[in-house]
Design an enzyme around this catalytic site. Structure first.
Site, PDB file in Angstrom:
ATOM      1  CB  ALA A   2      33.982  -1.344  -6.226  1.00  0.00           C
ATOM      2  CG  ASN A  19      43.402  -5.154  -5.267  1.00  0.00           C
ATOM      3  OD1 ASN A  19      42.970  -6.081  -4.584  1.00  0.00           O
ATOM      4  ND2 ASN A  19      44.041  -4.141  -4.741  1.00  0.00           N
ATOM      5  CB  ALA A  22      32.087   2.936 -14.156  1.00  0.00           C
ATOM      6  CB  THR A  52      19.592  13.421  -7.381  1.00  0.00           C
ATOM      7  OG1 THR A  52      18.643  14.123  -6.578  1.00  0.00           O
ATOM      8  CG2 THR A  52      19.299  13.667  -8.853  1.00  0.00           C
ATOM      9  CB  CYS A  72      43.088   1.297  -1.782  1.00  0.00           C
ATOM     10  SG  CYS A  72      43.712  -0.341  -1.395  1.00  0.00           S
TER      11      CYS A  72
END
Length: 393
Positions: free
Chosen positions: A75, A155, A204, A243, A328
């Site tokens: 995110a 959050n 995720a 990739t 964070c």
């Protein structure tokens, strides 16, 4: 309880066993390890099919088109790509951005960077429950406003925001609307079409998937243009070169599918846990429940325990994993900027703990946690001169 209780699901979640099992199929020589960009052999084509299927699952969770999903590292990258990408792409139309003063640091720090590049940012002030109203947004809109960025769920507080109303305002004024939905996807209802969301970030590891993978929803109609952050190869429609990590993408897709299938059951579960937890703490005086009990995600509860040092309380709660705020900001000794922004004093912010529940949290664990908190707070208050001052008021 013989093992530590995990009550920090807002920080990260364990990978669901079904997700981990699916990911393992795309790692080793015995599985499908090919590069999704290699289209000359089965190894690559099978990997591409897996990526395409995962893209469908991510899109399904937010009611999007799979062609609108761009895979990222999480995110934080998605927030940066959305906000910087939109700002630099549309700066010829204006340089004004609207956000709130309690967004995740991935949004606030990105906006502050853009201010250093000549953009003007309005930081809307949240109320005492962390809420931002559509009226605040409407009043802040200017002729040169090009982007509004408001999160889905806070959050630290669990506050949920009126995305549909804000999205309608943005669409009416032809302003891009970005949503940081890291804490909201799969937990509150999100429909990007109905809510007029143009850009949406997700991760995720907040929904029982692996760390290091996320996605950015980029609306196709009307088409959104973004200046990419990463160049080289033109992957992901040119938005994000590199990739593709097939195993992580498959993990994100599987996690999104599980949340889509179980969202109603999941919400009932965490709602019941919050009710039990708060009922058990109801006899405790001089506490402030900073999380609104309505218009919120019930898996997050932020509480101020007056007269108590938060770090001391966490030390007493050694059998449970909880937090004083966002992961964070864990390196900072400063009080939570979110809590001070909603009106708490620095002392009260330092006395606040975030408890967050998830799909593996049990009723027994929540009852034990509440009883331990109750006992620990009473012990600490008995030892604290700060509590004597507090209780005499």
């Amino acid at each position: 309880m013989t093992k530590q209780i995990y009550l920090d699901y807002a920080s990260t979640t364990p990978v669901d066993k079904a997700v981990a099992k699916e990911m393992c199929e795309y790692l080793s020589i015995d599985g499908q390890f090919g590069n999704p960009a290699s289209n000359t052999h089965d190894f690559g084509m099978i990997a591409k099919l897996a990526v395409d299927e995962a893209r469908e699952k991510v899109a399904q969770l937010i009611h999007a088109d799979s062609r609108e999903i761009v895979f990222t590292s999480g995110a934080t990258e998605s927030d940066n790509l959305a906000i910087k990408g939109a700002a630099f792409s549309y700066q010829n139309k204006g340089k004004h951005i609207i956000t709130s003063n309690i967004e995740h640091k991935a949004v606030i720090d990105t906006c502050q960077y853009l201010e250093s590049q000549g953009f003007d940012v309005t930081y809307l002030e949240a109320d005492d429950k962390g809420q931002i109203t559509p009226e605040q947004v409407r009043k802040a809109i200017r002729q040169d406003t090009i982007l509004i960025s408001i999160m889905a769920v806070n959050n630290e507080l669990g506050t949920a925001y009126p995305l549909a109303e804000i999205g309608a305002l943005a669409r009416e004024r032809k302003i891009l609307f970005h949503v940081d939905a890291a804490q909201g996807v799969g937990k509150v209802n999100i429909d990007v079409a109905m809510m007029n969301i143009d850009l949406l970030s997700l991760s995720a590891h907040k929904i029982y998937g692996p760390k290091g993978i996320g996605a950015l929803y980029v609306r196709r109609k009307p088409k959104i243009k973004l200046v990419p952050l990463i160049h080289g190869g033109g992957h992901e429609g040119g938005y994000r070169s590199g990739t593709l990590a097939t195993h992580q993408i498959v993990g994100l897709g599987e996690a999104c599918q599980l949340m889509f299938d179980k969202q109603t059951i999941f919400l009932k579960h965490v709602t019941a846990l919050r009710e039990i937890f708060l009922e058990k703490l109801s006899s405790l005086s001089h506490i402030i429940i900073n999380t609104p009990l309505e218009n919120s995600y019930p898996g997050i509860v932020n509480i101020t325990f007056k007269g108590i040092d938060g770090e001391a309380l966490i030390a007493f709660l050694h059998k449970m994993a909880v937090s004083m705020g966002s992961a964070c900001n864990s390196a900072s000794v400063e009080p939570s900027f979110v809590l001070t922004a909603i009106g708490l004093s620095q002392e009260d912010a330092h006395s606040s703990i975030r408890f967050s529940f998830g799909q593996y949290t049990t009723k027994k664990e929540v009852i034990f946690a509440a009883e331990t908190v109750l006992e620990s707070v009473n012990k600490l208050r008995g030892l604290s001169p700060r509590w004597q001052e507090c209780s005499d008021v």
